[in-house]
Write a protein that holds these residues in place. Sequence first.
Motif, PDB file in Angstrom:
ATOM      1  N   ARG A  83      11.094  78.373   8.722  1.00  0.00           N
ATOM      2  CA  ARG A  83      11.235  79.372   9.786  1.00  0.00           C
ATOM      3  C   ARG A  83      12.606  80.006   9.646  1.00  0.00           C
ATOM      4  O   ARG A  83      13.569  79.329   9.311  1.00  0.00           O
ATOM      5  CB  ARG A  83      11.140  78.709  11.161  1.00  0.00           C
ATOM      6  CG  ARG A  83       9.815  78.061  11.466  1.00  0.00           C
ATOM      7  CD  ARG A  83       9.849  77.460  12.861  1.00  0.00           C
ATOM      8  NE  ARG A  83       9.875  78.515  13.863  1.00  0.00           N
ATOM      9  CZ  ARG A  83       8.885  78.737  14.750  1.00  0.00           C
ATOM     10  NH1 ARG A  83       7.825  77.966  14.753  1.00  0.00           N
ATOM     11  NH2 ARG A  83       8.980  79.713  15.599  1.00  0.00           N
ATOM     12  N   ARG A  84      12.652  81.305   9.919  1.00  0.00           N
ATOM     13  CA  ARG A  84      13.964  81.949   9.842  1.00  0.00           C
ATOM     14  C   ARG A  84      14.363  82.489  11.215  1.00  0.00           C
ATOM     15  O   ARG A  84      15.099  83.438  11.335  1.00  0.00           O
ATOM     16  CB  ARG A  84      13.944  83.070   8.806  1.00  0.00           C
ATOM     17  CG  ARG A  84      13.568  82.533   7.420  1.00  0.00           C
ATOM     18  CD  ARG A  84      13.936  83.485   6.334  1.00  0.00           C
ATOM     19  NE  ARG A  84      12.941  83.514   5.281  1.00  0.00           N
ATOM     20  CZ  ARG A  84      13.000  84.300   4.236  1.00  0.00           C
ATOM     21  NH1 ARG A  84      13.990  85.164   4.109  1.00  0.00           N
ATOM     22  NH2 ARG A  84      12.064  84.285   3.316  1.00  0.00           N
ATOM     23  N   ASP A  85      13.818  81.855  12.258  1.00  0.00           N
ATOM     24  CA  ASP A  85      14.150  82.296  13.613  1.00  0.00           C
ATOM     25  C   ASP A  85      14.813  81.181  14.417  1.00  0.00           C
ATOM     26  O   ASP A  85      14.848  81.223  15.632  1.00  0.00           O
ATOM     27  CB  ASP A  85      12.880  82.773  14.336  1.00  0.00           C
ATOM     28  CG  ASP A  85      11.829  81.657  14.437  1.00  0.00           C
ATOM     29  OD1 ASP A  85      12.005  80.607  13.783  1.00  0.00           O
ATOM     30  OD2 ASP A  85      10.838  81.828  15.159  1.00  0.00           O
ATOM     31  N   ALA A  86      15.329  80.165  13.700  1.00  0.00           N
ATOM     32  CA  ALA A  86      15.927  79.023  14.402  1.00  0.00           C
ATOM     33  C   ALA A  86      17.374  79.323  14.771  1.00  0.00           C
ATOM     34  O   ALA A  86      18.063  80.050  14.061  1.00  0.00           O
ATOM     35  CB  ALA A  86      15.860  77.784  13.514  1.00  0.00           C
ATOM     36  N   THR A  87      17.811  78.743  15.888  1.00  0.00           N
ATOM     37  CA  THR A  87      19.233  78.870  16.226  1.00  0.00           C
ATOM     38  C   THR A  87      20.040  77.839  15.447  1.00  0.00           C
ATOM     39  O   THR A  87      21.219  77.990  15.223  1.00  0.00           O
ATOM     40  CB  THR A  87      19.479  78.653  17.728  1.00  0.00           C
ATOM     41  OG1 THR A  87      18.904  77.399  18.088  1.00  0.00           O
ATOM     42  CG2 THR A  87      18.834  79.761  18.544  1.00  0.00           C
ATOM     43  N   ARG A  88      19.337  76.743  15.061  1.00  0.00           N
ATOM     44  CA  ARG A  88      20.011  75.710  14.274  1.00  0.00           C
ATOM     45  C   ARG A  88      18.985  75.131  13.313  1.00  0.00           C
ATOM     46  O   ARG A  88      17.877  74.774  13.726  1.00  0.00           O
ATOM     47  CB  ARG A  88      20.561  74.641  15.210  1.00  0.00           C
ATOM     48  CG  ARG A  88      21.228  73.480  14.507  1.00  0.00           C
ATOM     49  CD  ARG A  88      22.014  72.598  15.487  1.00  0.00           C
ATOM     50  NE  ARG A  88      22.512  71.446  14.782  1.00  0.00           N
ATOM     51  CZ  ARG A  88      22.069  70.191  14.990  1.00  0.00           C
ATOM     52  NH1 ARG A  88      21.158  69.949  15.914  1.00  0.00           N
ATOM     53  NH2 ARG A  88      22.532  69.203  14.270  1.00  0.00           N
ATOM     54  N   THR A  89      19.334  75.063  12.048  1.00  0.00           N
ATOM     55  CA  THR A  89      18.446  74.482  11.051  1.00  0.00           C
ATOM     56  C   THR A  89      19.167  73.320  10.383  1.00  0.00           C
ATOM     57  O   THR A  89      20.278  73.490   9.878  1.00  0.00           O
ATOM     58  CB  THR A  89      18.056  75.530   9.993  1.00  0.00           C
ATOM     59  OG1 THR A  89      17.433  76.631  10.652  1.00  0.00           O
ATOM     60  CG2 THR A  89      17.095  74.952   8.970  1.00  0.00           C
TER      61      THR A  89
END
Lengths: 216, 568
Positions: B355-361
């Motif tokens: 996912r590229r919509d995370a606030t933290r990965t």
Amino acid sequence: MAITLYDFELSGNCYKLRLLMSILKLRYDIVPVDFYPGRQHKADWFLRLNPFGQLPVLKDDDLTLSDSGAILAYLARKYDDTGLWFPDDPAITAEVLRWHAVADDITSTASAARLALGFFYDFDVAKAQKGAHRIFRLMDEHLWFGEREGRDWLCGPAHPTTADIACFPYVMLSEEGGISRQDYPALRRWTDRVRRIPGFTVMSGVFPAGRALEEA
Amino acid sequence: MTLSLSDPTWYPIASSEDLPYRHVYQGQLLGRELAVWRADDGNVNVWENRCLHRGVRLSIGINEGGELKCQYHGWRYANRSAGCTYIPAHPADAPARRIQNRTYPVREAYGLIWSSANDQQAFRPFAGAEGHDWFALRPMPVNAAPEDVLAALVGLAPDDQPADLLPGLAVRFGGTYYFVQPVDAGRAVIRGLLRERPADPVAALRHYNELLSKLRDRLERSASRKPAPEPLQPAYDKVSADLATMPDIAIPRGNTVTVVVKRKWTSADGVIGFELAARDGHLPTFQPGAHIDLHLPNGMTRQYSITNGPGELMSYIIGVKQESASKGGSKVLVETVREGDLLSISEPRNNFPLRRDATRTVLIAGGIGITPLLSMARFLDKSALPYELHYFTRAGETTAFRSELEALHGKVIFHTGLPRSEIGTTIAAALGQWSMAQHVYVCGPGPMLETVRATATAQGWPDESIHFEYFKNDKIIDSSSSFDVELARSAMTLHVPSGKSIMEVMREAGLTVPSSCEQGACGTCLTTVIEGEVDHQDVYLNDSEKRANSCMMTCVSRAKSARLVLDI
């Protein structure tokens, strides 16, 4: 200091001031003026602020100012501690004001075409578009040779000035007036550079640019 | 002369200098609008100027260096292939189908970018092109018919130097060459080249610019007296509904690609790197987390994650662990495959989408499990998205891809040689408490996966935020049950005896069933369950997916009920 901007959200001329104030990190209040469809810029209360009946108007404490180019110069002289946005040098001042005048010509052509197509103004669209193309051709040539000569901006200094802020919005919004920028590659590259100025902000129809490679 | 939409001639469409990094150039050839951009690896892409999703111009999109992102809904397309790599409206899914933008042939040569409407003709340099230091003039767009522009250019020839017409709307006199780019029926761009770099380049550019500006003004005056020619009408293919919707499951494609082993090296103690290059052109689009099936010389198939960053399609780089307990897969690769050998691989498949919509990965890798996470980190890195990568290895010498990881800008933490007791606390600290829009991706040995999953769950991470990929299924498969499977679409009921898998029984009955690992790890044989209770034995589905009882792996999983109805 208390700055108030009499603003219409979709106006490129108002956006010029929002853009510079964002870059200079200035706080300001907004009084919305219903330019379309309300025509509030022709209402009595507005004409008392600016008898010319044009947006934007900016109040700084007791001072009331109009004309986007004049206000850009005012804000830069008063609030830009770096002195870069409206440099205090006779030759550069003349150069910047020359482009402020071009910005007004862009308003009377590219912006007029946009008002005709998007806001139902009774303007001669073909004439406005032709006028904008003539200016864009000259800007493209100026910027193309600038790239060859190591100049990234409209004026000589190695940094942007209010000339770039004044010319940018209605160039960027030209497609809303049916004016393609396909034939102006150097003008398109300049819009990337303007959109990468730290503190840049958008308006409806003006999209952000990605980061430059050196910032990546 | 009438312009043809199917003209196969190569024409210049831009100057090399028109394409700085991280810019998208807007061009047009024979009525078709083009989005032209240079990736960070120097490759120039010439694409139809239209996002497959809603038709918005890609020339207003964002060039991120390896991918082009549409300004409208953020669909991303890969350098070289123009394949879609990410759809923000479906952040948890891999765009598994062939969503691929229309591309045009491209060649960068002599200071110009050349393209053609189709690939019917190979690029051929113009006569006398080789052996000179070409100098490109400022391009001059003209609102006049391309053939009129060419005729006017011929008229520029000095009396003592007759014009030499070249194929493809071009003319030469002496060392000056003019190419006419047919933009449309009534529009052209004059692209001039000088055979030698002039002593004073800017003066020469100004001289020719003035000359061509006057020519343009003459041409446009005369064009305005004539009726404007009808613009060309290129047909734009509608996007099929098939492409515009997301698939429920990743359907394996089954196609194979032949690659050449370009490089083989020791990346770390016990880890061998392989660079698998396309023999011709580029390899298919992949997304971060994707893997390929590698068909080994001994007939075995093994899965390996792609470590590449965005838009890197000239070769895939994989890491292979030389395991002592190898069943013969990696052993064959490591011991017998040499540089220059040809191998067969599947097209990339993604069971581990990012996912590229995370606030933290948070990325957690153990040993060779670093490979898919290296790719993920590279994608996040290029988009300047925040991430933390924790890489656990037994010893410094076993840390694979160290220099590649050190080149990243994100937070990369190497945990080397930690005692078993400290691994758990380190993972717990790395995860922290969960909050909205945080995601963790983990890849590594089975016990480590279990630790991360259990720790994350204990610290409030919901199942949907814990992403993992098993390379193999370490569980002992219990195949003692016997039951019936009803194949709804094939109108057939089969009996599965103990000791045989559903997949084996279906194959014996003549059905073609896609599979890959056949141990419940890869997800290839995922099948929809219509009725019956599944006895899940795979490691592909997560616990909530298993509880949902709506799909299963036919290679290892079985039935708890006497009868299963499958959508096959």
